[in-house]
Design a protein around this motif. Structure first.
Motif, short mmCIF file in Angstrom:
data_model
loop_
_atom_site.label_atom_id
_atom_site.label_comp_id
_atom_site.label_asym_id
_atom_site.label_seq_id
_atom_site.Cartn_x
_atom_site.Cartn_y
_atom_site.Cartn_z
N GLY A 46 0.81 -1.19 0.00
CA GLY A 46 0.00 0.00 0.00
C GLY A 46 0.85 1.26 0.00
O GLY A 46 2.08 1.21 -0.10
N PRO A 47 0.23 2.41 0.08
CA PRO A 47 0.97 3.68 0.05
C PRO A 47 1.79 3.88 1.32
O PRO A 47 1.49 3.31 2.36
N GLY A 48 2.80 4.74 1.21
CA GLY A 48 3.63 5.06 2.36
C GLY A 48 5.11 5.03 1.97
O GLY A 48 5.49 4.47 0.93
N PRO A 49 5.99 5.59 2.82
CA PRO A 49 7.43 5.57 2.52
C PRO A 49 7.94 4.14 2.54
O PRO A 49 7.58 3.35 3.42
N VAL A 50 8.79 3.85 1.60
CA VAL A 50 9.29 2.48 1.44
C VAL A 50 10.10 2.06 2.66
O VAL A 50 9.93 0.95 3.20
N ASP A 51 11.00 2.95 3.14
CA ASP A 51 11.84 2.58 4.28
C ASP A 51 10.99 2.28 5.52
O ASP A 51 11.28 1.36 6.29
N GLY A 52 9.97 3.10 5.70
CA GLY A 52 9.11 2.87 6.87
C GLY A 52 8.37 1.55 6.77
O GLY A 52 8.24 0.81 7.76
N LEU A 53 7.88 1.25 5.59
CA LEU A 53 7.16 -0.02 5.41
C LEU A 53 8.11 -1.20 5.60
O LEU A 53 7.73 -2.21 6.21
N VAL A 54 9.38 -1.07 5.13
CA VAL A 54 10.35 -2.16 5.26
C VAL A 54 10.74 -2.33 6.73
O VAL A 54 10.79 -3.45 7.25
N ALA A 55 11.00 -1.21 7.43
CA ALA A 55 11.43 -1.29 8.83
C ALA A 55 10.33 -1.93 9.69
O ALA A 55 10.61 -2.72 10.60
N GLU A 56 9.08 -1.58 9.41
CA GLU A 56 7.94 -2.13 10.20
C GLU A 56 7.89 -3.64 10.07
O GLU A 56 7.73 -4.36 11.06
N ARG A 57 8.09 -4.17 8.86
CA ARG A 57 7.97 -5.60 8.65
C ARG A 57 9.22 -6.35 9.14
O ARG A 57 9.12 -7.48 9.64
N MET A 58 10.40 -5.73 9.01
CA MET A 58 11.61 -6.39 9.47
C MET A 58 11.65 -6.50 10.99
O MET A 58 12.14 -7.48 11.55
N ALA A 59 11.04 -5.52 11.66
CA ALA A 59 10.98 -5.59 13.13
C ALA A 59 10.13 -6.77 13.56
O ALA A 59 10.43 -7.47 14.53
N SER A 60 9.06 -7.01 12.83
CA SER A 60 8.18 -8.13 13.16
C SER A 60 8.88 -9.46 12.89
O SER A 60 8.75 -10.40 13.66
N VAL A 61 9.70 -9.52 11.79
CA VAL A 61 10.37 -10.77 11.44
C VAL A 61 11.46 -11.07 12.47
O VAL A 61 11.64 -12.23 12.88
N ARG A 62 12.24 -10.06 12.87
CA ARG A 62 13.35 -10.29 13.79
C ARG A 62 12.87 -10.72 15.18
O ARG A 62 13.64 -11.23 15.98
N ALA A 63 11.55 -10.51 15.44
CA ALA A 63 11.02 -10.95 16.76
C ALA A 63 10.87 -12.46 16.80
O ALA A 63 10.75 -13.04 17.89
N PHE A 64 10.96 -13.10 15.60
CA PHE A 64 10.81 -14.56 15.53
C PHE A 64 9.58 -15.06 16.31
O PHE A 64 9.64 -16.00 17.08
N GLN A 65 8.42 -14.38 16.09
CA GLN A 65 7.16 -14.79 16.72
C GLN A 65 6.23 -15.34 15.63
O GLN A 65 6.24 -14.87 14.48
N PRO A 66 5.50 -16.37 15.98
CA PRO A 66 4.54 -16.88 14.98
C PRO A 66 3.58 -15.75 14.57
O PRO A 66 3.13 -14.96 15.40
N HIS A 67 3.28 -15.68 13.32
CA HIS A 67 2.36 -14.64 12.87
C HIS A 67 1.62 -15.13 11.62
O HIS A 67 2.08 -16.04 10.93
N SER A 68 0.45 -14.53 11.41
CA SER A 68 -0.34 -14.83 10.22
C SER A 68 -1.05 -13.56 9.79
O SER A 68 -1.41 -12.72 10.63
#
Length: 680
Positions: free
Chosen positions: A84-106
């Motif tokens: 979706g819309p928004g700054p690319v770096d912000g969108l990438v940082a938001e998702r990488m933070a979730s991945v590095r938490a190594f928590q199950p997600h869906s």
């Protein structure tokens, strides 16, 4: 496709060919899946994947290789607008933070091309994680379709439910209206003065209205299911059965029948039976419409009785004229014989009873005529003791020889306000009822006395307080049943056999007593007799009249002028001529009105006209009118053999003398006439 190889740092020991073969089989199995699978190490970098990853996510093949950082995939998606819309770096940082938490997600992500992916991440402790992408576009489309269809179905169900509820309300209203209509129709059927029923082909009642059931002494519920023979009884059913058989053949029939109630009274009905014919043919039931004609039959019987009474009255009137002529001859000759025979011969003991008997015969005829003639109510002061005593002979003749008549009358004169003729009629009616109640004989007592009513008692009997004359008529007959007693004053109600009584006697007596200001009640015990008690208002004795009363000792009229005597009966004319001669009048005789009119025109010396009223040809009334034309000042005396005037006494200048009469009565009547030549 990029060749997938196991990274060096993941091989602490050399891989055997068998292990490598199993690894290749595992990757080949993954490639057959529709879901995209990618395994990332703890870096996180891509370790392995299946072919569906390229197909579902549209990554370039150059990017999909062992060791590609996970962040490269995320940035690639962000740059092409997958998040979706928004700054690319912000969108990438938001998702990488979730991945590095190594928590199950869906999660679910809708790609710009409309594809819907279900994303699930499962961590591998201390090693990395596995990502799974599933294309759920069709699933979501079907779910939306199902949801849309469910919503549409719910809408249609709600609409249909609303229609059904509306229809149910409409049906409920119709059912309510039908119920009300049925109840109203049932009330109407029960209220109309007709007997209505329906029978099935087996002659059993399916329906009967209230009047029909009550006519047979039943209620509507108990009559249903019974046979007509059971309800009617054997005797009445035997009478109507041929008509029912005829109706069962499809013909409409009507008939009359009678049945006897438990109290012995007969009731009558007229019925019409209409067969109900089915479409297939044959009679499947009978509609019955009946009308109670008991009162109609009673009215017919009363009419016949009234016609008989009218005929009796007319016959009695004619007979009375002839009997009074005969009594005129008898009394006139006996009176002349009594006057001419010397007293010392002792014949008076024979003549006096004969004269009294003739006078009593005249009185009986007068009373019979009064009883048979309908007269308007004319109340006056009646001396009741004299009236009842005078009626004793007529009452005794109305009873049989086996019935004894006892009178208990007051010693002093007692006057009641009533019509004397109607009072006589009431006593005759009550005496006849008592006679019919004593077919084997018995005793009839008539008692008359004074009765004072207090205000309390007067309210109970519905008359003003004061003094009354009380009559008690008691018999020793069979009495009246308690269930019948309240109805004895109803018009046309009778306990006698059908045709034996009109049912009007007691109702006429009741009407006369109430109209006269009194009241009546009946006490009766079956098998012991009946007492009828009625009261009439007491009134003072009337003032004595000053007019002279004719008597045997009344002075004869002085000798007068020539009398023209007109009488069609020779023997009667002879007696009257003799009386006139003894009174000093010369007499000319005429046998009819025309002969008398001729004498009036020819003989100027005639000073008095005496004429019978009823003669063939020119009667006395017409003769008197013509005589007035010839001689306006001529005195006229009419004589009649009827108990009351037959029209002639309506003329004030032509008084009427009733037959039979003696010389004294004739002299008194002549004395009341104006002198010849004076103004009439």
């Amino acid at each position: 496709m990029v060749q997938r190889t196991t990274p060096v740092h993941a091989q602490p020991h050399p891989i055997s060919p068998e292990a490598l073969r199993r690894y290749d089989l595992l990757l080949a199995g993954f490639d057959l899946l529709d879901q995209a699978i990618a395994v990332f190490d703890a870096s996180p970098r891509l370790v392995t994947w299946n072919k569906a990853l390229l197909r579902l996510l549209d990554f370039p093949e150059s990017m999909v290789r062992v060791g590609t950082p996970f962040e490269d995939f995320v940035r690639f998606n962000a740059e092409r607008g997958e998040y979706g819309p928004g700054p690319v770096d912000g969108l990438v940082a938001e998702r990488m933070a979730s991945v590095r938490a190594f928590q199950p997600h869906s999660a679910e992500r809708v790609r710009p091309n409309g594809q819907i992916l279900a994303i699930q991440g499962v961590p591998i402790p201390n090693l990395g994680f596995v990502s799974l992408w599933t294309d759920i576009t069709e699933q979501r489309r079907y779910e939306q379709l199902i949801e849309s269809q469910n919503a549409e179905l719910e809408t249609r169900v709600r609409a249909r439910t609303a229609e059904l509820e509306t229809a149910k309300l409409h049906l409920d209203r119709i059912a309510t209206q039908l119920t009300r209509s049925e109840e109203r129709l049932r009330l109407i059927m029960d209220a109309i003065p007709a007997l209505i029923a329906y029978l099935d082909a087996g002659e059993r009642y399916i329906f009967a209205n209230k009047g029909y059931a009550e006519w047979f002494g039943l209620d509507k519920d108990s009559i249903v299911g019974r046979s007509i023979e059971e309800v009617f009884g054997p005797e009445a059913y035997a009478h109507v059965r041929p008509y029912l058989e005829q109706a069962a053949q499809g013909e409409r029939v009507s008939y009359e029948y009678a049945r006897r109630l438990p109290n012995g009274r007969d009731v009558h009905a007229r019925s019409a039976v209409v067969p109900e014919v089915s479409e297939a043919g044959g009679v499947q039931g009978l509609f019955v419409l009946s009308i109670d004609i008991t009162e109609q039959k009673a009215s017919q019987a009363a009419l016949i009785q009234a016609q008989k009474m009218e005929a009796v009255g007319q016959l009695t009137g004619g007979l009375a004229h002839d009997f009074n002529n005969l009594l005129t001859i008898i009394t006139g000759n006996l009176a002349t014989l009594q006057d001419k025979l010397p007293a010392h011969l002792g014949c008076d003991e024979y003549l006096a009873p004969a004269l009294n008997a003739a006078r009593r015969g005249s009185e009986l005829i007068r009373r019979l005529l009064t009883f048979s003639r309908q007269q308007p109510l004319a109340p006056c002061a009646v001396e009741v003791g004299t009236l009842v005593q005078g009626m004793s002979q007529l009452l005794a003749r109305s009873l049989t020889e086996r019935i004894r008549l006892h009178l208990s009358l007051p010693d002093a004169a007692l006057h009641a306000r009533a019509d004397p003729h109607q009072l006589e009629n009431a006593l005759i009616n009550l005496a006849i009822n008592a006679r019919d109640a004593m077919p084997e004989g018995g005793s009839l007592s008539i008692s008359v006395g004074l009765r004072a009513l207090s205000p309390e008692l007067a309210r109970l009997v519905e008359v003003p307080a004061g003094d009354y004359v009380q009559f008690d008529i008691s018999d020793t007959g069979k009495g009246i049943a308690p269930e019948v007693l309240p109805r004895v004053f109803e018009p046309f109600f009778t306990t006698k056999d059908f045709g034996a009584g009109s049912g009007l006697g007691l109702s006429m007596v009741y009407g006369f007593i109430r109209q006269s200001g009194g009241n009546i009640r009946i006490l009766s015990t079956p098998g012991q007799g009946t007492n009828v008690r009625f009261i009439l208002p007491r009134v003072p004795a009337p003032a004595p009249t000053t007019s002279p009363t004719p008597s045997a000792s009344a002075p004869a009229a002085p000798p007068g002028g020539l009398v023209l005597l007109v009488e069609d009966e020779p023997e009667v004319r002879k007696v009257i001529r003799q009386q006139l001669t003894e009174l000093g009048h010369p007499v000319l005789e005429a046998g009819n009105g025309l002969e008398a009119l001729t004498l009036l025109e020819a003989v100027d010396a005639i000073q008095l006209l005496i004429s019978d009223t009823l003669m063939p040809g020119l009667d006395g009334r017409e003769l008197s009118r013509r005589a007035r034309v010839l001689r306006p000042r001529l005195p006229i005396l009419l004589i009649t053999g009827y108990a009351t005037g037959d029209g002639a006494d309506q003329a004030p200048d032509a008084p009427t003398l009733h037959k039979p009469f003696d010389r004294a009565a004739l002299a008194a009547a002549l004395a009341q006439l104006p002198s010849p030549g004076s103004a009439p």
